[in-house]
Enzyme design. Structure first.
Site, short mmCIF file in Angstrom:
data_model
loop_
_atom_site.label_atom_id
_atom_site.label_comp_id
_atom_site.label_asym_id
_atom_site.label_seq_id
_atom_site.Cartn_x
_atom_site.Cartn_y
_atom_site.Cartn_z
N ASN A 137 25.70 17.22 27.46
CA ASN A 137 24.86 18.35 27.07
C ASN A 137 25.26 18.78 25.67
O ASN A 137 26.43 18.69 25.30
CB ASN A 137 25.06 19.53 28.02
N ARG A 159 22.25 14.38 33.34
CA ARG A 159 23.43 13.57 33.01
C ARG A 159 23.87 12.69 34.17
O ARG A 159 24.15 11.50 33.98
CB ARG A 159 24.59 14.46 32.56
#
Length: 94
Positions: free
Chosen positions: A36, A18
């Protein structure tokens, strides 16, 4: 303006996916978000010029060096005109 949503499966959580995605998107002036998912995958939305969005989609197929990507699902969507690029929280599964 183009928008793609990707869902990336494999060993992609806990490997800076990320954060790296946000950094690369910001460098390429692509807007959107990444998060996520409860099943261990990562979901991201990219908005921008077709060329730059496709660069991010291509990057997602490999991710950062510590990731092991098994599968990438790519969806074309209507752009929303997002501003900036953010890491969103994981949604709760019911």
């Amino acid at each position: 303006m183009t928008r793609r949503r990707v869902v990336v499966s494999g060993d992609v959580q806990g490997v800076f996916f990320r954060d790296t995605c946000r950094r690369i998107a910001t460098e390429r002036r692509v807007t959107g978000w990444v998060r996520n998912l409860p099943d261990g995958s990562v979901e991201a939305v990219f908005e921008g010029t077709a060329e730059r969005v496709e660069e991010l989609v291509a990057w997602a197929h490999g991710g950062p060096p510590t990731a092991m990507v098994d599968k990438v699902e790519v969806y074309s969507e209507e752009p929303e005109g997002l501003a900036g690029f953010e890491i969103r929280p994981t949604p709760w599964s019911d």
